[in-house]
Design a protein around this motif. Structure first.
Motif, PDB file in Angstrom:
ATOM      1  N   GLN A   6       0.707  -1.044  -0.101  1.00 11.27           N
ATOM      2  CA  GLN A   6      -0.190   0.062   0.006  1.00 11.27           C
ATOM      3  C   GLN A   6       0.924   1.276  -0.031  1.00 11.27           C
ATOM      4  O   GLN A   6       1.750   1.487   1.008  1.00 11.27           O
ATOM      5  CB  GLN A   6      -0.856   0.098   1.317  1.00 11.27           C
ATOM      6  N   THR A   7       0.663   2.062  -0.899  1.00 13.83           N
ATOM      7  CA  THR A   7       1.435   3.356  -1.042  1.00 13.83           C
ATOM      8  C   THR A   7       0.987   4.298  -0.085  1.00 13.83           C
ATOM      9  O   THR A   7      -0.229   4.760   0.253  1.00 13.83           O
ATOM     10  CB  THR A   7       1.445   3.966  -2.520  1.00 13.83           C
ATOM     11  N   LEU A   8       1.927   5.113   0.621  1.00 15.28           N
ATOM     12  CA  LEU A   8       1.731   5.879   1.505  1.00 15.28           C
ATOM     13  C   LEU A   8       2.650   7.266   1.687  1.00 15.28           C
ATOM     14  O   LEU A   8       3.826   7.027   0.823  1.00 15.28           O
ATOM     15  CB  LEU A   8       1.698   5.407   3.247  1.00 15.28           C
ATOM     16  N   ASP A   9       2.363   8.250   2.347  1.00 18.95           N
ATOM     17  CA  ASP A   9       3.082   9.496   2.255  1.00 18.95           C
ATOM     18  C   ASP A   9       2.740  10.010   3.688  1.00 18.95           C
ATOM     19  O   ASP A   9       2.062  11.014   3.750  1.00 18.95           O
ATOM     20  CB  ASP A   9       2.719  10.247   1.215  1.00 18.95           C
ATOM     21  N   ARG A  10       3.435   9.483   4.793  1.00 19.14           N
ATOM     22  CA  ARG A  10       3.320  10.030   6.158  1.00 19.14           C
ATOM     23  C   ARG A  10       4.782  10.139   6.782  1.00 19.14           C
ATOM     24  O   ARG A  10       5.463   9.499   6.645  1.00 19.14           O
ATOM     25  CB  ARG A  10       2.784   8.833   6.933  1.00 19.14           C
ATOM     26  N   LEU A  11       4.752  10.994   7.684  1.00 18.55           N
ATOM     27  CA  LEU A  11       5.897  11.493   8.406  1.00 18.55           C
ATOM     28  C   LEU A  11       5.870  10.881   9.686  1.00 18.55           C
ATOM     29  O   LEU A  11       4.753  10.897  10.557  1.00 18.55           O
ATOM     30  CB  LEU A  11       5.959  12.994   8.542  1.00 18.55           C
ATOM     31  N   TYR A  12       6.975  10.035  10.256  1.00 21.99           N
ATOM     32  CA  TYR A  12       7.262   9.682  11.414  1.00 21.99           C
ATOM     33  C   TYR A  12       8.544  10.048  12.003  1.00 21.99           C
ATOM     34  O   TYR A  12       9.599  10.453  11.338  1.00 21.99           O
ATOM     35  CB  TYR A  12       7.164   8.289  11.419  1.00 21.99           C
ATOM     36  N   LYS A  13       8.623  10.018  13.354  1.00 22.80           N
ATOM     37  CA  LYS A  13       9.928  10.588  14.093  1.00 22.80           C
ATOM     38  C   LYS A  13      10.239   9.000  14.651  1.00 22.80           C
ATOM     39  O   LYS A  13       9.676   8.404  15.539  1.00 22.80           O
ATOM     40  CB  LYS A  13       9.741  11.514  15.079  1.00 22.80           C
ATOM     41  N   ASP A  14      11.608   8.836  14.699  1.00 21.58           N
ATOM     42  CA  ASP A  14      12.036   7.764  15.346  1.00 21.58           C
ATOM     43  C   ASP A  14      12.342   8.011  16.916  1.00 21.58           C
ATOM     44  O   ASP A  14      12.514   8.969  17.149  1.00 21.58           O
ATOM     45  CB  ASP A  14      13.351   7.109  14.624  1.00 21.58           C
ATOM     46  N   HIS A  15      12.953   6.737  17.535  1.00 17.64           N
ATOM     47  CA  HIS A  15      13.265   7.042  18.791  1.00 17.64           C
ATOM     48  C   HIS A  15      14.634   8.080  19.210  1.00 17.64           C
ATOM     49  O   HIS A  15      14.796   8.341  20.290  1.00 17.64           O
ATOM     50  CB  HIS A  15      13.461   5.694  19.628  1.00 17.64           C
ATOM     51  N   HIS A  16      15.157   8.541  18.112  1.00 22.51           N
ATOM     52  CA  HIS A  16      16.371   9.444  18.201  1.00 22.51           C
ATOM     53  C   HIS A  16      15.792  10.886  17.927  1.00 22.51           C
ATOM     54  O   HIS A  16      16.745  11.913  18.040  1.00 22.51           O
ATOM     55  CB  HIS A  16      17.456   8.799  17.395  1.00 22.51           C
ATOM     56  N   GLY A  17      14.627  10.974  17.186  1.00 25.57           N
ATOM     57  CA  GLY A  17      14.175  12.307  16.959  1.00 25.57           C
ATOM     58  C   GLY A  17      14.317  12.549  15.693  1.00 25.57           C
ATOM     59  O   GLY A  17      13.909  13.704  15.058  1.00 25.57           O
ATOM     60  N   ARG A  31       5.340  -5.289   6.932  1.00 26.50           N
ATOM     61  CA  ARG A  31       6.856  -4.511   7.273  1.00 26.50           C
ATOM     62  C   ARG A  31       6.114  -2.943   6.516  1.00 26.50           C
ATOM     63  O   ARG A  31       5.525  -2.993   5.664  1.00 26.50           O
ATOM     64  CB  ARG A  31       7.936  -4.924   6.602  1.00 26.50           C
ATOM     65  N   VAL A  32       7.125  -2.152   7.281  1.00 24.69           N
ATOM     66  CA  VAL A  32       6.821  -0.557   7.007  1.00 24.69           C
ATOM     67  C   VAL A  32       7.965  -0.381   6.172  1.00 24.69           C
ATOM     68  O   VAL A  32       9.186  -0.612   6.419  1.00 24.69           O
ATOM     69  CB  VAL A  32       6.791   0.317   8.068  1.00 24.69           C
ATOM     70  N   ILE A  33       7.813   0.460   5.001  1.00 24.89           N
ATOM     71  CA  ILE A  33       8.954   0.691   4.056  1.00 24.89           C
ATOM     72  C   ILE A  33       8.903   2.367   4.245  1.00 24.89           C
ATOM     73  O   ILE A  33       8.117   2.990   4.107  1.00 24.89           O
ATOM     74  CB  ILE A  33       8.842   0.577   2.660  1.00 24.89           C
ATOM     75  N   TYR A  34      10.151   2.781   4.477  1.00 24.24           N
ATOM     76  CA  TYR A  34      10.401   4.223   4.565  1.00 24.24           C
ATOM     77  C   TYR A  34      11.766   4.736   4.234  1.00 24.24           C
ATOM     78  O   TYR A  34      12.459   3.976   3.682  1.00 24.24           O
ATOM     79  CB  TYR A  34      10.164   4.620   6.275  1.00 24.24           C
ATOM     80  N   ARG A  35      11.682   6.008   3.825  1.00 28.96           N
ATOM     81  CA  ARG A  35      12.964   6.945   3.415  1.00 28.96           C
ATOM     82  C   ARG A  35      13.461   7.628   4.614  1.00 28.96           C
ATOM     83  O   ARG A  35      12.782   8.267   5.243  1.00 28.96           O
ATOM     84  CB  ARG A  35      12.871   7.349   2.237  1.00 28.96           C
ATOM     85  N   ARG A  36      14.850   7.604   4.896  1.00 29.03           N
ATOM     86  CA  ARG A  36      15.460   8.597   5.583  1.00 29.03           C
ATOM     87  C   ARG A  36      16.198   9.858   4.680  1.00 29.03           C
ATOM     88  O   ARG A  36      16.843   9.499   3.761  1.00 29.03           O
ATOM     89  CB  ARG A  36      16.695   7.978   6.343  1.00 29.03           C
ATOM     90  N   THR A  37      16.115  10.844   5.287  1.00 27.68           N
ATOM     91  CA  THR A  37      16.681  12.057   4.289  1.00 27.68           C
ATOM     92  C   THR A  37      18.220  11.878   4.461  1.00 27.68           C
ATOM     93  O   THR A  37      18.907  11.651   5.268  1.00 27.68           O
ATOM     94  CB  THR A  37      16.198  13.610   5.174  1.00 27.68           C
ATOM     95  N   GLY A  38      18.767  11.956   2.888  1.00 23.03           N
ATOM     96  CA  GLY A  38      20.032  11.946   2.633  1.00 23.03           C
ATOM     97  C   GLY A  38      20.410  10.584   2.546  1.00 23.03           C
ATOM     98  O   GLY A  38      21.641  10.258   2.214  1.00 23.03           O
ATOM     99  N   TYR A  39      19.622   9.597   2.741  1.00 24.52           N
ATOM    100  CA  TYR A  39      19.998   8.164   2.455  1.00 24.52           C
ATOM    101  C   TYR A  39      19.334   7.361   1.187  1.00 24.52           C
ATOM    102  O   TYR A  39      18.260   7.733   0.816  1.00 24.52           O
ATOM    103  CB  TYR A  39      19.087   7.285   3.640  1.00 24.52           C
ATOM    104  N   GLU A  40      20.274   7.026   0.415  1.00 23.93           N
ATOM    105  CA  GLU A  40      19.960   6.600  -1.072  1.00 23.93           C
ATOM    106  C   GLU A  40      19.060   5.463  -0.945  1.00 23.93           C
ATOM    107  O   GLU A  40      18.208   5.309  -2.037  1.00 23.93           O
ATOM    108  CB  GLU A  40      21.266   6.133  -1.603  1.00 23.93           C
ATOM    109  N   TRP A  41      18.996   4.655  -0.234  1.00 26.91           N
ATOM    110  CA  TRP A  41      18.039   3.614  -0.302  1.00 26.91           C
ATOM    111  C   TRP A  41      16.885   3.497   0.768  1.00 26.91           C
ATOM    112  O   TRP A  41      16.721   4.160   1.540  1.00 26.91           O
ATOM    113  CB  TRP A  41      18.792   2.125   0.175  1.00 26.91           C
TER     114      TRP A  41
END
Length: 59
Positions: A6-17, A31-41
């Motif tokens: 399922q395609t999503l577009d939501r923002l979450y904050k990890d336990h490090h902020g 499983r949840v698929i997500y992208r980190r800023t500045g991370y290629e994969w």
């Protein structure tokens, strides 16, 4: 993405902020698929672990 994701577009904050962008949810693999800023994969985490380490934030 595949049919079972399922395609999503939501923002979450990890336990490090650090804010991540959730881009999909794999219903079959639970499983949840997500992208980190500045991370290629794309990153993925089992739903149970994602729920323990991330909190949803408003856009």
């Amino acid at each position: 993405m595949e049919e079972n994701i399922q395609t999503l577009d939501r923002l979450y904050k990890d336990h490090h902020g650090v804010v991540v962008n959730v881009i999909g949810y794999d219903r079959i693999g639970q499983r949840v698929i997500y992208r980190r800023t500045g991370y290629e994969w794309e990153c993925a985490a089992p739903l149970i672990i994602f729920r323990a380490r991330f909190r949803r934030i408003d856009k």
